[in-house]
Design a protein around this motif. Structure first.
Motif, short mmCIF file in Angstrom:
data_model
loop_
_atom_site.label_atom_id
_atom_site.label_comp_id
_atom_site.label_asym_id
_atom_site.label_seq_id
_atom_site.Cartn_x
_atom_site.Cartn_y
_atom_site.Cartn_z
N PRO A 12 -1.54 22.65 31.49
CA PRO A 12 -0.47 21.63 31.53
C PRO A 12 0.27 21.51 30.20
O PRO A 12 1.47 21.23 30.19
N ALA A 13 -0.44 21.75 29.09
CA ALA A 13 0.19 21.58 27.77
C ALA A 13 1.37 22.55 27.60
O ALA A 13 2.35 22.24 26.90
N PHE A 14 1.28 23.73 28.20
CA PHE A 14 2.39 24.70 28.13
C PHE A 14 3.66 24.08 28.69
O PHE A 14 4.74 24.15 28.09
N TRP A 15 3.53 23.44 29.85
CA TRP A 15 4.70 22.87 30.54
C TRP A 15 5.13 21.58 29.88
O TRP A 15 6.33 21.29 29.76
N ASP A 16 4.16 20.77 29.42
CA ASP A 16 4.51 19.55 28.68
C ASP A 16 5.44 19.88 27.52
O ASP A 16 6.46 19.22 27.31
N GLU A 17 5.04 20.89 26.74
CA GLU A 17 5.81 21.22 25.55
C GLU A 17 7.25 21.58 25.92
O GLU A 17 8.20 21.16 25.24
N ARG A 18 7.40 22.32 27.00
CA ARG A 18 8.75 22.76 27.38
C ARG A 18 9.57 21.61 27.97
O ARG A 18 10.76 21.46 27.66
N PHE A 19 8.95 20.75 28.79
CA PHE A 19 9.70 19.59 29.29
C PHE A 19 10.05 18.65 28.15
O PHE A 19 11.18 18.13 28.08
N GLU A 20 9.12 18.43 27.24
CA GLU A 20 9.38 17.49 26.13
C GLU A 20 10.51 17.99 25.24
O GLU A 20 11.24 17.20 24.65
N ARG A 21 10.67 19.31 25.16
CA ARG A 21 11.74 19.86 24.32
C ARG A 21 12.97 20.25 25.15
O ARG A 21 13.87 20.92 24.65
N SER A 22 12.98 19.81 26.40
CA SER A 22 14.11 20.08 27.30
C SER A 22 14.45 21.56 27.37
O SER A 22 15.62 21.94 27.47
N PHE A 23 13.41 22.40 27.32
CA PHE A 23 13.58 23.84 27.54
C PHE A 23 13.11 24.12 28.97
O PHE A 23 11.93 24.36 29.22
N THR A 24 14.05 24.06 29.92
CA THR A 24 13.69 24.20 31.34
C THR A 24 14.70 25.14 32.03
O THR A 24 15.46 24.71 32.91
N PRO A 25 14.72 26.42 31.66
CA PRO A 25 15.73 27.32 32.22
C PRO A 25 15.57 27.58 33.72
O PRO A 25 16.48 28.11 34.34
N TRP A 26 14.42 27.19 34.28
CA TRP A 26 14.19 27.36 35.73
C TRP A 26 14.78 26.22 36.54
O TRP A 26 14.83 26.28 37.77
#
Ligand code: SAM
Length: 197
Positions: A12-26
């Motif tokens: 989950p931490a992998f996805w948390d980091e990306r959502f928290e940094r608004s890096f969501t290219p999908w």
């Protein structure tokens, strides 16, 4: 992207980091057309949206009277999904797909950017869980990403491997081109519906 700390998409931490940094290219930013068409042609179904992310589809389906539940194991994704779900926020739940259990028998699992978010070694577990959660006649419907790049996510599949994962438990009843893909999936995804045997 190179400075992300978390490298394991099974965490989950992998996805948390990306959502928290608004890096969501999908993230499609809305409800894709093939799901709209599918819902328009279907009676309401008891539906699970695994790995829901922003969960646009949850409000869309719940707003049409569908008994839909969206789950994600990333707290940051769930927070985002609840914000997008508005009045239906209670139907966005923090849970691991491999542990979550439905209150009522599922009639549909909606797939978008979930299988391809998983390391390929996990795919047999995903397919087994789909089969376990769906009774005969129930549907697995959504978007499947076809690609052979070794690195991901997204991790693409090929037809033989997808059939190998699903053919023991499912039959494919729809397989269509997608017209409104976002760039990361453009030309490489198909809308498919599989019926549980
Ligand atoms: C690439 S994103 C796709 C999100 C969404 N389906 C979409 O189309 O925008 C993959 C999502 O799956 C979630 N996920 C990955 N493994 C999971 C698991 N075992 N249980 C629940 N969610 C999971 C991640 O947290 C992430 O939000």
């Amino acid at each position: 992207m190179a400075d992300f700390q978390q490298r394991d998409p099974g965490s989950p931490a992998f996805w948390d980091e990306r959502f928290e940094r608004s890096f969501t290219p999908w993230d499609a930013g809305g409800v894709p057309q093939a799901l709209r068409d599918f819902a328009a042609a279907s009676a309401p179904l008891v539906t699970l949206i695994p790995g829901c992310g922003s969960a646009y589809e949850l409000a869309f389906l719940a707003g049409r009277g569908w008994d839909a539940t969206a789950i994600d194991f990333s707290p940051a994704a769930v927070a985002r999904g609840k914000r997008c779900a508005g009045a239906h926020a209670a139907r966005v739940v923090e849970a691991d797909f491999f542990q979550w259990r439905p209150d009522a028998p599922l009639q549909l699992i909606y797939e978008r950017a979930f299988l391809c978010a998983m390391p390929r070694a996990m795919w047999p577990q995903v397919a087994a869980r789909w089969a376990q959660l769906l009774a005969p006649g129930a549907l697995l419907a959504g978007y499947f990403f076809f690609d052979d790049a070794p690195k991901g996510p997204p991790f693409g599949i090929d037809r033989a491997r997808l059939e190998g994962l699903l053919q023991a438990d499912f039959v494919c009843i729809a397989d269509e081109a997608v017209s409104d893909s976002i760039p990361v999936f453009a030309g490489k995804e198909r809308w498919m519906v599989w019926r549980r045997l």
